[in-house]
Enzyme design. Structure first.
Site, mmCIF file in Angstrom:
data_model
loop_
_atom_site.group_PDB
_atom_site.id
_atom_site.type_symbol
_atom_site.label_atom_id
_atom_site.label_comp_id
_atom_site.label_asym_id
_atom_site.label_seq_id
_atom_site.Cartn_x
_atom_site.Cartn_y
_atom_site.Cartn_z
ATOM 1 N N ALA A 159 29.942 4.518 -14.849
ATOM 2 C CA ALA A 159 28.995 3.554 -15.416
ATOM 3 C C ALA A 159 28.097 2.962 -14.324
ATOM 4 O O ALA A 159 28.339 3.164 -13.137
ATOM 5 C CB ALA A 159 29.774 2.450 -16.119
ATOM 6 N N PHE A 160 27.087 2.203 -14.755
ATOM 7 C CA PHE A 160 26.122 1.678 -13.776
ATOM 8 C C PHE A 160 26.694 0.553 -12.917
ATOM 9 O O PHE A 160 26.232 0.310 -11.812
ATOM 10 C CB PHE A 160 24.860 1.176 -14.495
ATOM 11 N N GLY A 245 33.373 5.645 -25.556
ATOM 12 C CA GLY A 245 34.750 6.125 -25.637
ATOM 13 C C GLY A 245 35.074 6.710 -27.006
ATOM 14 O O GLY A 245 35.776 7.711 -27.123
ATOM 15 N N GLU A 262 38.394 4.210 -19.630
ATOM 16 C CA GLU A 262 38.330 2.842 -19.104
ATOM 17 C C GLU A 262 37.095 2.225 -19.741
ATOM 18 O O GLU A 262 35.990 2.413 -19.260
ATOM 19 C CB GLU A 262 38.243 2.916 -17.574
ATOM 20 N N LEU A 263 37.328 1.520 -20.861
ATOM 21 C CA LEU A 263 36.206 1.063 -21.687
ATOM 22 C C LEU A 263 36.035 -0.451 -21.567
ATOM 23 O O LEU A 263 36.402 -1.028 -20.553
ATOM 24 C CB LEU A 263 36.425 1.534 -23.132
ATOM 25 N N CYS A 296 33.414 -4.901 -15.864
ATOM 26 C CA CYS A 296 34.234 -4.777 -17.079
ATOM 27 C C CYS A 296 35.351 -5.804 -17.042
ATOM 28 O O CYS A 296 35.944 -6.119 -18.072
ATOM 29 C CB CYS A 296 34.748 -3.366 -17.287
ATOM 30 N N GLY A 458 37.883 -8.581 -9.818
ATOM 31 C CA GLY A 458 38.135 -8.415 -8.388
ATOM 32 C C GLY A 458 39.515 -7.886 -8.074
ATOM 33 O O GLY A 458 40.147 -8.291 -7.094
#
Ligand code: UN1
Length: 508
Positions: A159-160, A245, A262-263, A296, A458
């Site tokens: 993803a971005f 997904g 991993e959505l 995410c 994090g």
């Protein structure tokens, strides 16, 4: 270079960083535009990978697989070790590309590359620890054991928002596990993909490994579908929206491939009456506002005990007021831009919905710097008090909106925390050990990540990363996530000279 690219400080810096990573930046041109959310400008144009090229790339990765599979895992680890060294050497260069394309502030862009370096270290160690177990056999003179073998070609769709770290979580492990990789990066993160791929290619060359083990495809959706549908791709590891997904999972399942998903997340933190509010405040602000709310793991829901909600929201409003928003290259800025206009529109829509559903915007939500950068979307992070966990609160809006809810009893807070379709990350701020343990127990948070006295975002690379429910169930990065990239074989060896059958069966 194409006509559309204007020479600016940013484009010059991006070209310098690309060259430093080993990409021939001046030779790039084509139909794809790499745009920067910092200014909205086109940074570079570059050639797209056609659907046929995607199929060819899978072919090259499939061809490279047997030789790669058959080498010793610690020797495969050498490539990843070299990649980690090159990432360390070019940390600042790659961070420039991450910043230009994902809009991260400098410390977060550098932090993203640090995650790559860390996972390389981890994977190198793992290359000597692809452990199988030996179990006691029920038969005399028999050995029962398991072995782990390479899987084949792994398709990585990233993803971005973590455009290169998530690729490296997958790729560093897949490579030491003996797999080869085809990578389809986000269409909004092409340059940092080129830089990452060039550094990995150099590592492959330096170690004399087969060139085909890593393939980068700058493909669109159709190219992504080719990758997902190709029966030679043993595992599709996809990071992105729940919507993505829902499309990927059934396609992979239809051909009995494996999917690692991993959505989306809709992460919450509970703030208990005993919480250290100074610490909680810092944890909340970083998790809610860091990366402009586009992780995410971003904190999207705050579930606060009614006795501290007024104090905490007042302090949050104050803290939000001190956040500097703007060009993330400026060291004083903590909040960079949203990725694009669509993302801005989605944020505005969510704020309107929240108000219609009884919410009050306590601060933020407005676009800033629009005159200076008409093509870039900087926003004030928003804090919204909600009367209940309404429809909008149950959705993931990929922007900095933090909804504040209240609770009276811990059971109610845990109910709210778990009462959404997603299950990625969660946290509790409390000084009460019993509460913390309840939150971490099987009757507590239902997420893949549950933290105490630390925010939702994090995560370190050493733990497994991923979540439950609509988050997709996959686990990447640390712990024993490596097993997803291998196939398990059970072996029974008979050294008894007899042929006793299991379960006491007699035959012949
Ligand atoms: C993501 O947003 O897809 O835990 C990954 C974190 C980072 C990774 C986020 N280490 O926030």
């Amino acid at each position: 270079m194409s006509q559309t690219v204007q020479e600016t400080t940013l484009t010059a810096e991006v070209r310098r960083a690309l060259r430093a990573c080993g990409v021939d930046a001046d030779a790039l041109s084509g139909g794809l535009e790499a745009r920067s959310p910092l200014t909205g400008e086109v940074l570079v144009t570059l050639p797209a990978t056609s659907q046929e090229d995607v199929t060819a790339a899978v072919g090259r990765a499939a061809e490279a697989f047997p030789a790669w599979r058959d080498g010793p895992a610690p020797v495969r680890g050498n490539v990843v070790k070299r990649w980690g060294e090159l990432l360390t050497e070019h940390k600042a260069d790659l961070a420039v590309l991450v910043q230009a394309e994902a809009g991260k502030i400098t410390s977060e862009a550098l932090g993203e590359v640090q995650e790559m370096i860390d996972i390389c270290d981890f994977a190198v160690g793992q290359s000597r620890m692809l452990y199988g177990r030996t179990m006691p056999s029920e038969r005399p003179g028999h050995r029962l054991m398991e072995t782990w073998h390479p899987l084949g070609v792994v398709g990585v769709i990233s993803a971005f928002n973590f455009p290169v770290a998530v690729h490296s979580w997958n790729t560093a492990l897949a490579l030491v596990c003996g797999d080869t990789v085809v990578w389809k990066p986000s269409e909004t993160a092409l340059l940092c993909a080129l830089g990452t791929d060039a550094l990995l290619r150099r590592a492959v060359e330096d170690c004399g490994a087969p060139a085909g083990i890593h393939q980068l495809v700058l493909a669109d959706r159709g190219g992504g579908e080719r990758l997902v549908d190709d029966p030679r791709v043993a595992l599709v590891s996809a990071t992105g929206s729940v919507r993505m997904g829902r499309e990927v999972a059934p396609r992979v399942a239809a051909r009995f491939g494996r999917a690692l998903l991993e959505l989306g997340g809709n992460n919450a933190a509970i703030v208990a009456p005993s919480a250290d509010l100074d610490l909680a405040l810092r944890g909340i602000v970083f998790s809610a506002v860091g990366t402009a709310g586009q992780r995410c793991t971003t904190l999207r829901r705050l579930i606060v005990h009614e006795s501290v909600v007024d104090t905490l929201t007042e302090r949050l409003v104050q803290a939000y007021g001190t956040l500097s928003i703007g060009d993330p290259r400026e060291p004083s800025n903590l909040v960079g831009p949203l990725i694009d206009e669509r993302s801005f529109d989605a944020m505005q829509q969510a704020l309107r919905d929240a108000q219609e559903q009884g919410g009050t915007v306590l601060t933020g939500g407005n676009r800033v710097l629009a005159e200076e950068h008409p093509g870039a979307f900087y926003v004030e992070p928003a804090l919204v008090r909600m009367p209940a966990q309404t429809a909008v609160v149950q959705e993931e809006t990929f922007a900095p909106i933090l909804y504040v809810l209240t609770y009276a009893e811990l059971a109610e807070a845990i109910g709210l925390q778990n009462g959404v379709p997603q299950g990625l990350s969660s946290a509790i701020f409390t000084s009460d050990q019993l509460e913390a343990e309840r939150f971490l127990s099987s009757a507590g948070s239902d997420c893949g990540i549950a933290n105490v006295n630390i925010g939702t975002s994090g995560a370190e690379i050493g733990g497994a990363f991923g979540g439950e429910k609509e988050t997709g169930g996959g686990r990447e990065s640390g712990s024993d996530s490596w097993k997803a990239y291998m196939r398990q074989a059970t072996n029974t060896v008979n050294y008894s000279g007899e042929l006793p059958l299991a379960q006491g069966v007699t035959f012949l």
